[in-house]
Motif scaffolding. Sequence first.
Motif, PDB file in Angstrom:
ATOM      1  N   SER A  16      43.356 -19.433 -31.798  1.00  0.00           N
ATOM      2  CA  SER A  16      43.077 -20.710 -32.447  1.00  0.00           C
ATOM      3  C   SER A  16      42.673 -21.739 -31.404  1.00  0.00           C
ATOM      4  O   SER A  16      42.920 -21.567 -30.200  1.00  0.00           O
ATOM      5  CB  SER A  16      44.303 -21.201 -33.211  1.00  0.00           C
ATOM      6  OG  SER A  16      45.395 -21.376 -32.334  1.00  0.00           O
ATOM      7  N   ILE A  17      42.072 -22.816 -31.868  1.00  0.00           N
ATOM      8  CA  ILE A  17      41.601 -23.857 -30.965  1.00  0.00           C
ATOM      9  C   ILE A  17      42.733 -24.428 -30.116  1.00  0.00           C
ATOM     10  O   ILE A  17      42.548 -24.702 -28.929  1.00  0.00           O
ATOM     11  CB  ILE A  17      40.892 -24.975 -31.766  1.00  0.00           C
ATOM     12  CG1 ILE A  17      39.549 -24.468 -32.306  1.00  0.00           C
ATOM     13  CG2 ILE A  17      40.684 -26.221 -30.918  1.00  0.00           C
ATOM     14  CD1 ILE A  17      38.821 -25.445 -33.189  1.00  0.00           C
ATOM     15  N   ASP A  18      43.915 -24.576 -30.717  1.00  0.00           N
ATOM     16  CA  ASP A  18      45.012 -25.194 -29.971  1.00  0.00           C
ATOM     17  C   ASP A  18      45.646 -24.253 -28.951  1.00  0.00           C
ATOM     18  O   ASP A  18      46.523 -24.668 -28.186  1.00  0.00           O
ATOM     19  CB  ASP A  18      46.074 -25.751 -30.922  1.00  0.00           C
ATOM     20  CG  ASP A  18      46.706 -24.677 -31.812  1.00  0.00           C
ATOM     21  OD1 ASP A  18      46.364 -23.489 -31.635  1.00  0.00           O
ATOM     22  OD2 ASP A  18      47.523 -25.020 -32.667  1.00  0.00           O
ATOM     23  N   GLN A  19      45.212 -23.000 -28.904  1.00  0.00           N
ATOM     24  CA  GLN A  19      45.708 -22.064 -27.888  1.00  0.00           C
ATOM     25  C   GLN A  19      44.841 -22.063 -26.634  1.00  0.00           C
ATOM     26  O   GLN A  19      45.172 -21.401 -25.652  1.00  0.00           O
ATOM     27  CB  GLN A  19      45.756 -20.641 -28.450  1.00  0.00           C
ATOM     28  CG  GLN A  19      46.836 -20.422 -29.493  1.00  0.00           C
ATOM     29  CD  GLN A  19      46.796 -18.999 -30.027  1.00  0.00           C
ATOM     30  OE1 GLN A  19      45.860 -18.595 -30.708  1.00  0.00           O
ATOM     31  NE2 GLN A  19      47.828 -18.235 -29.709  1.00  0.00           N
ATOM     32  N   GLY A  38      35.895 -28.510 -29.688  1.00  0.00           N
ATOM     33  CA  GLY A  38      37.143 -29.083 -30.184  1.00  0.00           C
ATOM     34  C   GLY A  38      38.391 -28.694 -29.425  1.00  0.00           C
ATOM     35  O   GLY A  38      39.500 -29.002 -29.849  1.00  0.00           O
ATOM     36  N   ILE A  39      38.245 -28.014 -28.286  1.00  0.00           N
ATOM     37  CA  ILE A  39      39.423 -27.632 -27.501  1.00  0.00           C
ATOM     38  C   ILE A  39      39.839 -28.773 -26.574  1.00  0.00           C
ATOM     39  O   ILE A  39      39.080 -29.712 -26.338  1.00  0.00           O
ATOM     40  CB  ILE A  39      39.159 -26.362 -26.668  1.00  0.00           C
ATOM     41  CG1 ILE A  39      38.059 -26.622 -25.625  1.00  0.00           C
ATOM     42  CG2 ILE A  39      38.813 -25.191 -27.558  1.00  0.00           C
ATOM     43  CD1 ILE A  39      37.895 -25.507 -24.629  1.00  0.00           C
ATOM     44  N   ARG A  40      41.055 -28.653 -26.027  1.00  0.00           N
ATOM     45  CA  ARG A  40      41.517 -29.620 -25.036  1.00  0.00           C
ATOM     46  C   ARG A  40      40.817 -29.326 -23.709  1.00  0.00           C
ATOM     47  O   ARG A  40      40.825 -28.192 -23.232  1.00  0.00           O
ATOM     48  CB  ARG A  40      43.025 -29.517 -24.855  1.00  0.00           C
ATOM     49  CG  ARG A  40      43.839 -29.966 -26.064  1.00  0.00           C
ATOM     50  CD  ARG A  40      45.284 -29.550 -25.942  1.00  0.00           C
ATOM     51  NE  ARG A  40      45.398 -28.088 -25.881  1.00  0.00           N
ATOM     52  CZ  ARG A  40      46.549 -27.447 -25.891  1.00  0.00           C
ATOM     53  NH1 ARG A  40      47.686 -28.109 -25.940  1.00  0.00           N
ATOM     54  NH2 ARG A  40      46.582 -26.126 -25.838  1.00  0.00           N
ATOM     55  N   ILE A  41      40.234 -30.349 -23.108  1.00  0.00           N
ATOM     56  CA  ILE A  41      39.526 -30.149 -21.851  1.00  0.00           C
ATOM     57  C   ILE A  41      39.680 -31.383 -20.980  1.00  0.00           C
ATOM     58  O   ILE A  41      39.662 -32.514 -21.474  1.00  0.00           O
ATOM     59  CB  ILE A  41      38.029 -29.818 -22.089  1.00  0.00           C
ATOM     60  CG1 ILE A  41      37.309 -29.559 -20.759  1.00  0.00           C
ATOM     61  CG2 ILE A  41      37.338 -30.889 -22.921  1.00  0.00           C
ATOM     62  CD1 ILE A  41      35.937 -28.950 -20.913  1.00  0.00           C
ATOM     63  N   SER A  42      39.874 -31.148 -19.680  1.00  0.00           N
ATOM     64  CA  SER A  42      40.047 -32.245 -18.732  1.00  0.00           C
ATOM     65  C   SER A  42      39.431 -31.814 -17.402  1.00  0.00           C
ATOM     66  O   SER A  42      38.736 -30.799 -17.325  1.00  0.00           O
ATOM     67  CB  SER A  42      41.535 -32.557 -18.548  1.00  0.00           C
ATOM     68  OG  SER A  42      42.172 -31.510 -17.836  1.00  0.00           O
TER      69      SER A  42
END
Length: 257
Positions: A16-19, A38-42
């Motif tokens: 899933s996206i949140d993984q 839509g994933i977390r990225i930094s």
Amino acid sequence: MGQAMIQGMIRSGSVSIDQISATAITEETIDFVSGEIGIRISDDNKRLAADSDILFLAVKPYVYQGVIEQIKSELSEDTIIVTIAPGINLETMRKYLGKNVKVIRSMPNTPSLVGEGMSVLCPNELVTETELNAVLDLYESFGKAEVIKENLMDAVPAVSGSSPAFVYMFIEAMADTAVQQGFPRDKAYKMAAQSVSGAAKMILETGEHPGKLKDDVCTPGGVTIEGVTALEKHGLRKAVIEAMNATTERSGYLSKQ
């Protein structure tokens, strides 16, 4: 390549996206990936390394050492590092890391984006069979995957990693000729690409030798054998062999640097 793999995993439903989390250097890439995928990225490599169970290093070969210097203190002994770069072998990774860490060397290709990737994996001795299978499952979520011995890895770019570029050139040449003969450009690309896709699927699903499948299309005295003869006359096989050997030679060169 990283973006293609991420989108392939998400589309297959295997994760899933949140993984998934990622990092990038530029704000432009961060904004694009965040907005499109839509994933977390930094840009925080250390935090990502500390938080990851499986860490994919989807960066260019020449920046591997610098990235590893940033993150190696954050890695636990249970972290599985998956490399995605020609020329970065398992021994090089051991030297860069300066300690024993689970590493899987891999080579995917860009068709992973549409679920038709071909990936090859090679683990070091610290990776368990269960861990290898877990990573293999991720790769098979966006195509097919094989596990091979490392002495064959330098030849992988030629046969699967880089070869889509060769096939694109073949499709482009077919489409250009169709356009020359009067077809609209969009129809020419569709017909050429689907024909190549179908031919590949015939090999995979029937298990027949490519030579036999070629012979099946060639009616005696027909149009196909004329085209085959022209390809042989102008050295199609020789050109392909030389392209693959050049790719493998470059891959081997990078491994020695």
